[in-house]
Design an enzyme around this catalytic site. Structure first.
Site, PDB file in Angstrom:
ATOM      1  N   ASN A   1       0.974  -1.236   0.037  1.00 43.80           N
ATOM      2  CA  ASN A   1       0.028  -0.014  -0.015  1.00 43.80           C
ATOM      3  C   ASN A   1       0.796   1.117   0.088  1.00 43.80           C
ATOM      4  OD1 ASN A   1      -1.757   1.959   0.392  1.00 43.80           O
ATOM      5  ND2 ASN A   1      -2.371   1.420   2.384  1.00 43.80           N
ATOM      6  N   TRP A   2       0.979   1.889  -1.244  1.00 43.85           N
ATOM      7  CA  TRP A   2       1.934   3.026  -1.283  1.00 43.85           C
ATOM      8  C   TRP A   2       1.395   4.150  -0.670  1.00 43.85           C
ATOM      9  CZ3 TRP A   2       3.994   2.549  -6.988  1.00 43.85           C
ATOM     10  CH2 TRP A   2       4.965   1.302  -7.000  1.00 43.85           C
ATOM     11  N   LYS A   3      -0.087   4.325  -0.225  1.00 47.36           N
ATOM     12  CA  LYS A   3      -0.585   5.317   0.080  1.00 47.36           C
ATOM     13  C   LYS A   3      -0.379   6.630  -0.919  1.00 47.36           C
ATOM     14  CE  LYS A   3      -0.378   3.383   4.566  1.00 47.36           C
ATOM     15  NZ  LYS A   3      -0.297   3.600   6.094  1.00 47.36           N
TER      16      LYS A   3
ATOM     17  N   GLY B   1       2.614  -1.123   4.266  1.00 50.07           N
ATOM     18  CA  GLY B   1       2.972   0.288   4.113  1.00 50.07           C
ATOM     19  C   GLY B   1       4.196   0.790   3.746  1.00 50.07           C
ATOM     20  N   GLY B   2       4.619   1.382   5.044  1.00 47.46           N
ATOM     21  CA  GLY B   2       5.914   2.076   4.795  1.00 47.46           C
ATOM     22  C   GLY B   2       6.975   1.207   4.312  1.00 47.46           C
TER      23      GLY B   2
END
Ligand code: PGA
Length: 255
Positions: free
Chosen positions: A6-8, A235-236
């Site tokens: 999830n690159w946001k 994510g991160g």
């Protein structure tokens, strides 16, 4: 196994090209894919098409998912993106109900259920996120929160199944207190979630459980258990291609 990045609201065209360059040049993606292990990247909307094209031109068997989607079919919904548009861009699936969408954009359990139904009937794989806040955990409300968040979606999934829709659905348990904090749930917590889903909604519901929240190359092995965890939403740590490779190596071995 589904491994989802999830690159946001991160990454631009140049950064995406560099990222894919770091993943390219080896057959390992094909070997992993043949073993049923898939990587999905979730870029911001403007890059869905570009990312798909770049993966194809590099022969990378990597899937693409969106980070959100509109529940309505089409029409006067300024700023929204439809399921049909995602399908048109060869997108495989969509994250729904991420806690950041719930918190900053007021998404309700009901709205998320509508989106899930739209995704399923459009043959987009929904990855529905749920999980309690720190306060809810401290107050002993976890099970109630999980049921409240999963229940309305499960109801729509069941209805779609009755109508003959076969698109799979995945559930990402993402405790809010673990997202971006460096703290993860532990395997015991994830087992508890799996058993709650099984008891409340049936075996079928628990069979698509993923975990998300501060997963990285150090934490991932301790969070995996065959039969319980069917993938990770990261994510991160997955903003770095090198970490993607390290996590895959840790979990699945260098092919
Ligand atoms: P994190 O985010 O891996 O940076 O904690 C996970 C997510 O929000 O999906």
């Amino acid at each position: 196994m589904l491994m989802i990045a999830n690159w946001k609201m991160n990454m631009t065209r140049g950064e995406i090209a560099t990222y894919l360059d770091s993943l390219s040049g080896e057959d390992r993606w094909k070997i992993w894919r043949d073993r049923g292990i898939r990587l999905f990247l979730c870029p911001p909307y403007p890059y869905l098409d570009y990312l798909g094209g770049q993966c194809r031109s590099r022969n990378l068997p990597i899937g693409i998912m969106a980070q959100n989607m509109c529940a309505f079919e089409k029409g006067a919904y300024t700023g929204e993106v439809s399921a049909a548009m995602l399908k048109d861009l060869a997108v495989d699936g969509v994250l729904l109900g991420h806690s950041e969408r719930r918190l900053y954009f007021g998404e309700t359990d009901g709205a998320i259920a509508e989106k899930a139904a739209r995704a399923l009937s459009s043959a987009l794989v929904p990855v529905v996120c749920f999980g309690e806040t720190r306060q809810e955990r401290d107050l002993g409300q976890c099970a109630a929160v999980w049921s409240r968040q999963v229940g309305p979606v499960w109801e729509r999934v069941t209805k779609c199944r009755e109508e003959g829709v076969r698109t799979p659905v995945y559930w990402a348990y993402e405790p809010v207190w673990a997202i971006g904090t460096g703290r993860t749930a532990d395997l015991g917590d994830i087992r508890e979630v799996a058993s709650h889903l099984r008891k409340t909604f049936g075996e079928d519901c628990a069979s698509g459980l993923l975990y998300g929240g501060s997963v990285n190359d150090e934490s991932v092995s301790g969070l995996y258990e065959k039969g319980t965890v069917h993938g990770f939403l990261v994510g991160g740590a997955f903003l770095e291609a090198e970490t993607v490779l390290r996590v895959f190596d840790r979990l699945f071995g260098h092919p």
